[in-house]
Motif scaffolding. Structure first.
Motif, PDB file in Angstrom:
ATOM      1  N   ASP A  57       0.845  -1.207   0.000  1.00 57.91           N
ATOM      2  CA  ASP A  57       0.000   0.000   0.000  1.00 57.91           C
ATOM      3  C   ASP A  57       0.876   1.250   0.000  1.00 57.91           C
ATOM      4  O   ASP A  57       1.953   1.272   0.604  1.00 57.91           O
TER       5      ASP A  57
ATOM      6  N   TYR B 255       0.910   5.688   0.359  1.00 63.73           N
ATOM      7  CA  TYR B 255       0.281   6.982   0.636  1.00 63.73           C
ATOM      8  C   TYR B 255       0.905   8.000  -0.321  1.00 63.73           C
ATOM      9  O   TYR B 255       2.042   7.818  -0.786  1.00 63.73           O
TER      10      TYR B 255
ATOM     11  N   GLU C 239       5.027   9.489  -3.835  1.00 66.48           N
ATOM     12  CA  GLU C 239       4.452   8.357  -3.105  1.00 66.48           C
ATOM     13  C   GLU C 239       5.361   7.954  -1.962  1.00 66.48           C
ATOM     14  O   GLU C 239       6.584   8.101  -2.044  1.00 66.48           O
TER      15      GLU C 239
ATOM     16  N   LYS D 177      -3.135   4.493   9.662  1.00 67.77           N
ATOM     17  CA  LYS D 177      -2.409   5.627   9.084  1.00 67.77           C
ATOM     18  C   LYS D 177      -1.337   6.120  10.061  1.00 67.77           C
ATOM     19  O   LYS D 177      -0.237   6.511   9.646  1.00 67.77           O
TER      20      LYS D 177
ATOM     21  N   ILE E 261      -0.147  13.280   4.584  1.00 69.46           N
ATOM     22  CA  ILE E 261      -0.264  12.067   3.770  1.00 69.46           C
ATOM     23  C   ILE E 261      -1.732  11.701   3.540  1.00 69.46           C
ATOM     24  O   ILE E 261      -2.567  11.846   4.429  1.00 69.46           O
TER      25      ILE E 261
ATOM     26  N   PRO F 292      -4.268   8.573   1.516  1.00 69.46           N
ATOM     27  CA  PRO F 292      -4.192   7.217   0.954  1.00 69.46           C
ATOM     28  C   PRO F 292      -3.985   7.244  -0.556  1.00 69.46           C
ATOM     29  O   PRO F 292      -4.593   8.043  -1.274  1.00 69.46           O
TER      30      PRO F 292
END
Length: 407
Positions: free
Chosen positions: A232, A234, A272, A326, A345, A347
């Motif tokens: 994943d 952010y 990112e 988070k 940040i 998602p």
């Protein structure tokens, strides 16, 4: 269904490795008719189009390995290709940052490794030099890697497809067709898809996340199994992304098989941060709760999965917690840039990577390409395969020349 025109080679898989391999063969043998079969409705739909977009330098890989050799060679080819065909890229450089004394020994090892691998231009930097390059990063030492960059891997893949068909107009790219059966009949191979049938003299399988299944379908006695890990990301907000000038990496923990969360400038201007690494319950699932019964049973019925998790239980739990928190994710980012806040940040996207896992829980570290039953199978092509794609294409072209008697 009806039989289509006979092709010299069928390439199964429309990711960057499949297209680079087809391109290199087409370049060397322009008279061959090649068909590329991709089950999604676009090229580069999975690993190629969902990675961090980094042109890797060759810093980390075991000297003498295919990863090390192909990464350095492939990187140079990739940058030259992107420059020639105007594909978005930038050789912007990166810093590998040590934040505590315990990391210094491994930082030195990485540096020496990079020198052996001919990673050009690397240099050790002090805390002061680090701040000059990345003012918001707080570290005690680092490595400056000027040859690392960023690139549009989807753009590269599509350009490769265009060039293949320019070289040989009778070559073809088929989208939206899943290969269900491959049978070797006489001197030909019959490739049956969800929509049609194709005949080819030879087949090259570049299936990525489905590589082991395609190999077994073709009769390969494969001991390892592909296990998928989701990562994943952010994104930094418009204000926060000014804190990142280049690419920023931590010193990877040698006890774990991943490089760690890092900051990456993207060719579209975004920054990112990520990825984490969690076992996913759907090989091609990009959501945190995506689930597929077949994929889940396949992973959890394999001894290698449990051996991997038992070796890295604490790591695995932390990665799962971070996937849904988070705050935990931010704390990891703050090791490198302490001034980041929750508001900095948001998602981002996710990617899924295929790892060929041995039964003892160890990961197949190097690229693995085999010839079997008149076909070539790319069984393992983890990072830096996208960077190394053109060098991998050279290797597959050489293997096809020998095993398919193309010369």
């Amino acid at each position: 269904m009806h039989l289509k025109e006979r092709y010299d080679i069928a390439v199964v898989g429309g990711g960057i490795v499949g297209l680079a391999s087809a391109y290199k063969i087409q370049l060397k043998y322009p008279n061959l008719k090649i068909i590329i079969i991709e089950k999604e409705n676009r090229l580069a739909a999975h690993q190629t189009g969902n990675n961090s977009g980094v042109i890797h330098s060759g810093l980390y890989y075991k000297p003498g390995s295919d990863k090390a050799k192909n990464c350095v060679d492939g990187r140079k080819q990739l940058v030259a290709f992107a420059t020639k065909y105007d594909v978005k890229h930038e050789v912007c450089g990166k810093v590998v940052t040590a934040v505590d004394k315990d990391e210094l020994l491994y930082l030195d090892k990485i540096f020496e490794n990079g020198k052996v691998n001919n990673t050009e231009g690397i240099e050790k930097i002090t805390a002061n030099q680090l701040r000059e390059i990345e003012p918001y990063v707080e570290g005690i030492a680092g490595i400056w890697v000027p040859c690392t960059g960023i690139i549009d891997f989807v753009g590269i893949t599509n350009k490769l497809g265009e060039l293949i068909q320019m070289i040989q107009p009778k070559s073809k790219i088929v989208l939206g067709e899943k290969v269900e059966v491959c049978e070797h009949v006489g001197d030909d191979s019959l490739v049956v898809t969800s929509k049609d049938k194709y005949t080819a003299k030879h087949v090259i399988f570049c299936g990525g996340l489905q590589a082991d299944r395609l190999a077994k379908q073709d009769g390969v006695k494969l001991k390892e199994r592909v296990v998928a890990f989701r990562g994943d990301y952010y994104n930094l907000t418009e204000l926060a992304k000014t804190k990142v000038k280049h690419l920023i990496y931590p010193v990877p923990n040698p006890n774990f098989p991943f490089l760690g969360v890092h900051f990456t400038r993207m060719v579209n201007g975004d920054v990112e941060c990520g990825p984490n690494a969690v076992l996913t319950f759907k090989r091609e699932g990009y959501g945190k709760t995506d689930f597929n019964v077949k994929d889940t049973l396949n992973a959890l019925s394999y001894l290698g999965t449990w051996n991997l998790l038992s070796k890295h239980t604490g790591f695995a739990i932390n990665e799962y917690l971070r996937a849904f928190s988070k705050k935990r994710f931010l704390e990891t980012l703050q090791r490198l840039i302490p001034s980041l806040t929750m508001q900095d940040i948001v998602p981002g996207r996710s990617g899924v990577r295929a790892m060929l896992l041995n039964a003892d829980g160890s990961m197949q570290d190097d690229f693995k390409i085999i010839y079997y039953n008149r076909s070539l199978h790319v069984l393992n092509a983890p990072s830096p395969a996208a960077t190394a794609c053109l060098a991998i294409g050279d290797k597959i072209c050489d293997m096809a020349t020998v095993h398919f008697n193309l010369g």
